[in-house]
Design a protein around this motif. Structure first.
Motif, PDB file in Angstrom:
ATOM      1  N   ARG A 105      50.963  41.783  29.660  1.00 22.36           N
ATOM      2  CA  ARG A 105      49.334  42.110  29.118  1.00 22.36           C
ATOM      3  C   ARG A 105      48.460  41.596  29.729  1.00 22.36           C
ATOM      4  O   ARG A 105      47.487  42.265  29.624  1.00 22.36           O
ATOM      5  CB  ARG A 105      49.614  41.277  27.571  1.00 22.36           C
ATOM      6  CG  ARG A 105      50.546  41.791  26.566  1.00 22.36           C
ATOM      7  CD  ARG A 105      50.566  41.049  25.482  1.00 22.36           C
ATOM      8  NE  ARG A 105      51.651  41.887  24.217  1.00 22.36           N
ATOM      9  CZ  ARG A 105      51.948  41.224  23.170  1.00 22.36           C
ATOM     10  NH1 ARG A 105      51.677  39.976  22.901  1.00 22.36           N
ATOM     11  NH2 ARG A 105      52.866  42.069  22.553  1.00 22.36           N
TER      12      ARG A 105
ATOM     13  N   ARG B 184      48.062  44.217  32.438  1.00 24.96           N
ATOM     14  CA  ARG B 184      47.574  45.487  32.011  1.00 24.96           C
ATOM     15  C   ARG B 184      46.023  45.348  31.694  1.00 24.96           C
ATOM     16  O   ARG B 184      45.054  46.421  32.102  1.00 24.96           O
ATOM     17  CB  ARG B 184      48.412  45.949  30.888  1.00 24.96           C
ATOM     18  CG  ARG B 184      48.084  47.288  30.351  1.00 24.96           C
ATOM     19  CD  ARG B 184      48.824  47.947  29.164  1.00 24.96           C
ATOM     20  NE  ARG B 184      48.436  49.054  28.987  1.00 24.96           N
ATOM     21  CZ  ARG B 184      48.866  49.552  27.837  1.00 24.96           C
ATOM     22  NH1 ARG B 184      49.264  48.915  26.696  1.00 24.96           N
ATOM     23  NH2 ARG B 184      48.223  50.908  27.425  1.00 24.96           N
ATOM     24  N   SER B 185      45.910  44.438  31.159  1.00 24.42           N
ATOM     25  CA  SER B 185      44.352  44.295  30.492  1.00 24.42           C
ATOM     26  C   SER B 185      43.375  44.080  31.654  1.00 24.42           C
ATOM     27  O   SER B 185      42.154  44.828  31.844  1.00 24.42           O
ATOM     28  CB  SER B 185      44.359  43.333  29.573  1.00 24.42           C
ATOM     29  OG  SER B 185      44.510  41.944  29.969  1.00 24.42           O
TER      30      SER B 185
ATOM     31  N   TYR C 194      45.084  59.343  33.376  1.00 23.48           N
ATOM     32  CA  TYR C 194      45.038  57.767  33.004  1.00 23.48           C
ATOM     33  C   TYR C 194      44.563  57.598  31.894  1.00 23.48           C
ATOM     34  O   TYR C 194      45.112  56.844  30.896  1.00 23.48           O
ATOM     35  CB  TYR C 194      44.239  57.219  34.057  1.00 23.48           C
ATOM     36  CG  TYR C 194      43.993  55.816  33.683  1.00 23.48           C
ATOM     37  CD1 TYR C 194      45.097  55.049  34.088  1.00 23.48           C
ATOM     38  CD2 TYR C 194      43.056  55.133  33.366  1.00 23.48           C
ATOM     39  CE1 TYR C 194      45.177  53.516  33.784  1.00 23.48           C
ATOM     40  CE2 TYR C 194      42.754  53.738  33.031  1.00 23.48           C
ATOM     41  CZ  TYR C 194      43.963  52.843  33.345  1.00 23.48           C
ATOM     42  OH  TYR C 194      44.084  51.731  33.078  1.00 23.48           O
ATOM     43  N   ARG C 195      43.494  58.228  31.229  1.00 20.83           N
ATOM     44  CA  ARG C 195      43.127  57.930  29.744  1.00 20.83           C
ATOM     45  C   ARG C 195      44.367  58.305  28.778  1.00 20.83           C
ATOM     46  O   ARG C 195      44.490  57.819  27.927  1.00 20.83           O
ATOM     47  CB  ARG C 195      41.942  58.802  29.372  1.00 20.83           C
ATOM     48  CG  ARG C 195      41.336  59.105  28.090  1.00 20.83           C
ATOM     49  CD  ARG C 195      41.045  57.498  27.390  1.00 20.83           C
ATOM     50  NE  ARG C 195      40.711  57.565  25.956  1.00 20.83           N
ATOM     51  CZ  ARG C 195      41.810  57.306  25.086  1.00 20.83           C
ATOM     52  NH1 ARG C 195      43.048  56.891  25.398  1.00 20.83           N
ATOM     53  NH2 ARG C 195      41.338  57.501  23.728  1.00 20.83           N
TER      54      ARG C 195
ATOM     55  N   ASN D 181      38.613  50.874  34.471  1.00 19.92           N
ATOM     56  CA  ASN D 181      37.546  51.331  33.749  1.00 19.92           C
ATOM     57  C   ASN D 181      35.893  50.891  34.220  1.00 19.92           C
ATOM     58  O   ASN D 181      35.185  52.040  34.117  1.00 19.92           O
ATOM     59  CB  ASN D 181      37.650  51.149  32.110  1.00 19.92           C
ATOM     60  CG  ASN D 181      38.596  51.862  31.493  1.00 19.92           C
ATOM     61  OD1 ASN D 181      39.216  52.839  31.885  1.00 19.92           O
ATOM     62  ND2 ASN D 181      39.027  51.374  30.302  1.00 19.92           N
TER      63      ASN D 181
ATOM     64  N   THR E 184      47.473  58.130  29.256  1.00 19.76           N
ATOM     65  CA  THR E 184      48.413  56.894  29.161  1.00 19.76           C
ATOM     66  C   THR E 184      48.160  55.929  28.300  1.00 19.76           C
ATOM     67  O   THR E 184      49.079  55.022  27.823  1.00 19.76           O
ATOM     68  CB  THR E 184      48.628  56.218  30.588  1.00 19.76           C
ATOM     69  OG1 THR E 184      47.541  55.392  31.069  1.00 19.76           O
ATOM     70  CG2 THR E 184      49.124  57.382  31.701  1.00 19.76           C
ATOM     71  N   HIS E 185      47.019  55.724  27.503  1.00 25.77           N
ATOM     72  CA  HIS E 185      46.641  55.016  26.538  1.00 25.77           C
ATOM     73  C   HIS E 185      46.704  55.377  25.333  1.00 25.77           C
ATOM     74  O   HIS E 185      46.134  54.713  24.197  1.00 25.77           O
ATOM     75  CB  HIS E 185      45.366  54.352  26.846  1.00 25.77           C
ATOM     76  CG  HIS E 185      45.293  53.692  28.239  1.00 25.77           C
ATOM     77  ND1 HIS E 185      45.004  54.070  29.408  1.00 25.77           N
ATOM     78  CD2 HIS E 185      45.942  52.145  28.743  1.00 25.77           C
ATOM     79  CE1 HIS E 185      45.312  53.161  30.268  1.00 25.77           C
ATOM     80  NE2 HIS E 185      45.478  52.139  29.906  1.00 25.77           N
TER      81      HIS E 185
ATOM     82  N   ALA F  81      50.423  62.706  27.797  1.00 26.08           N
ATOM     83  CA  ALA F  81      50.405  61.242  28.039  1.00 26.08           C
ATOM     84  C   ALA F  81      51.899  60.921  28.633  1.00 26.08           C
ATOM     85  O   ALA F  81      51.822  60.104  29.690  1.00 26.08           O
ATOM     86  CB  ALA F  81      50.434  60.631  26.705  1.00 26.08           C
TER      87      ALA F  81
ATOM     88  N   GLN G  49      48.137  56.201  21.786  1.00 28.11           N
ATOM     89  CA  GLN G  49      49.201  55.593  20.910  1.00 28.11           C
ATOM     90  C   GLN G  49      50.344  56.550  20.532  1.00 28.11           C
ATOM     91  O   GLN G  49      49.774  57.476  19.690  1.00 28.11           O
ATOM     92  CB  GLN G  49      48.612  54.701  19.640  1.00 28.11           C
ATOM     93  CG  GLN G  49      49.368  53.975  18.807  1.00 28.11           C
ATOM     94  CD  GLN G  49      49.554  52.785  19.801  1.00 28.11           C
ATOM     95  OE1 GLN G  49      48.874  52.284  20.650  1.00 28.11           O
ATOM     96  NE2 GLN G  49      50.806  51.920  19.173  1.00 28.11           N
TER      97      GLN G  49
ATOM     98  N   HIS H 106      43.423  47.307  33.698  1.00 28.32           N
ATOM     99  CA  HIS H 106      42.872  48.625  33.021  1.00 28.32           C
ATOM    100  C   HIS H 106      41.292  48.317  33.038  1.00 28.32           C
ATOM    101  O   HIS H 106      40.470  49.118  33.240  1.00 28.32           O
ATOM    102  CB  HIS H 106      43.323  48.551  31.613  1.00 28.32           C
ATOM    103  CG  HIS H 106      42.535  49.582  30.760  1.00 28.32           C
ATOM    104  ND1 HIS H 106      42.673  50.818  30.511  1.00 28.32           N
ATOM    105  CD2 HIS H 106      41.846  49.278  29.423  1.00 28.32           C
ATOM    106  CE1 HIS H 106      42.067  51.494  29.832  1.00 28.32           C
ATOM    107  NE2 HIS H 106      41.844  50.604  29.068  1.00 28.32           N
TER     108      HIS H 106
ATOM    109  N   TYR I 155      48.429  51.515  40.800  1.00 28.36           N
ATOM    110  CA  TYR I 155      47.849  51.722  39.400  1.00 28.36           C
ATOM    111  C   TYR I 155      46.373  52.310  39.574  1.00 28.36           C
ATOM    112  O   TYR I 155      45.822  53.078  38.870  1.00 28.36           O
ATOM    113  CB  TYR I 155      47.693  50.319  38.731  1.00 28.36           C
ATOM    114  CG  TYR I 155      47.465  50.195  37.314  1.00 28.36           C
ATOM    115  CD1 TYR I 155      48.244  50.215  36.234  1.00 28.36           C
ATOM    116  CD2 TYR I 155      46.070  50.370  36.867  1.00 28.36           C
ATOM    117  CE1 TYR I 155      48.020  50.281  34.846  1.00 28.36           C
ATOM    118  CE2 TYR I 155      45.625  50.488  35.676  1.00 28.36           C
ATOM    119  CZ  TYR I 155      46.411  50.396  34.603  1.00 28.36           C
ATOM    120  OH  TYR I 155      46.014  50.449  33.358  1.00 28.36           O
TER     121      TYR I 155
END
Length: 195
Positions: A144, A147-148, A100-101, A155, A103-104, A58, A106, A151, A89
């Motif tokens: 936010r 990013r949303s 990329y996955r 996806n 980077t999400h 990550a 937690q 993302h 991005y």
């Protein structure tokens, strides 16, 4: 005993490559050991657990991604910076799906706080948004939103989720146009509508 030439950096890079090939969730210490032709125990001299391995992937991916984004937005402002940021991005997300996955993931708060990639991501992102005249708490809200949006779009694109005949790139450009307009008008306070 660790195999000669096997370093933590090399192990993490190979794990990131493996994530792109088989999916981030499928990266295990055993799978990585098989790839290097060593026993699982050899891997544990470089990473303590699969959790640590995934955190390292990550951090590697976050650093790679923000390097691309920073290079893309350098010297740009406003819509040009937004389009460059979004393009870098999206390119990373589609070219490096496992990374990329990652980077999400937690991260442990202490790991995240010590991350240079996290600091640089905040600097580049907030710097790009400040050109729109945003300050807190609007900056956080705008981050936010971006990013949303990015993302979600990436996806859906990656899984072939856009079935309509409309060109996906054309829709992406329209989405960025809409985000630019929203950011240009963001600085108006909510309370202003009631005055």
């Amino acid at each position: 005993m660790a195999r000669a030439g096997l370093t933590t950096d090399r192990v993490v890079e190979a794990a990131a490559d493996l994530a792109d090939e088989v999916g981030f969730e499928n990266v295990t210490v055993s799978a990585l050991a098989r790839q290097f032709g060593v026993k699982d125990a050899s891997m544990y001299s470089h990473v303590k657990s699969v959790r640590e391995l995934r955190e390292r992937i990550a951090l590697l991916a976050a650093g790679e991604m923000i390097d691309r984004i920073a290079a893309a937005v350098a010297g740009r402002a406003g819509k040009d910076a937004l389009v460059a940021f979004a393009g870098a991005y999206r390119e990373y997300a589609l070219e490096r799906p496992g990374r990329y996955r990652a980077t999400h993931l937690q991260l442990d708060p202490a790991v995240a706080a010590a991350s240079d990639a996290g600091r640089r991501t905040a600097e580049v992102t907030y710097g790009m948004l400040r050109a729109y005249g945003l300050s807190e708490p609007d900056l956080t809200d705008a981050v936010r939103l971006l990013r949303s949006t990015f993302h979600g779009y990436c996806n859906l694109e990656a899984i072939g989720g856009f079935g309509a005949p409309r060109d996906v790139q054309a829709s992406w450009e329209r989405a960025l146009d809409a985000l630019h307009v929203a950011l240009e008008h963001w600085s108006r306070k909510q309370g202003d509508d009631h005055e």
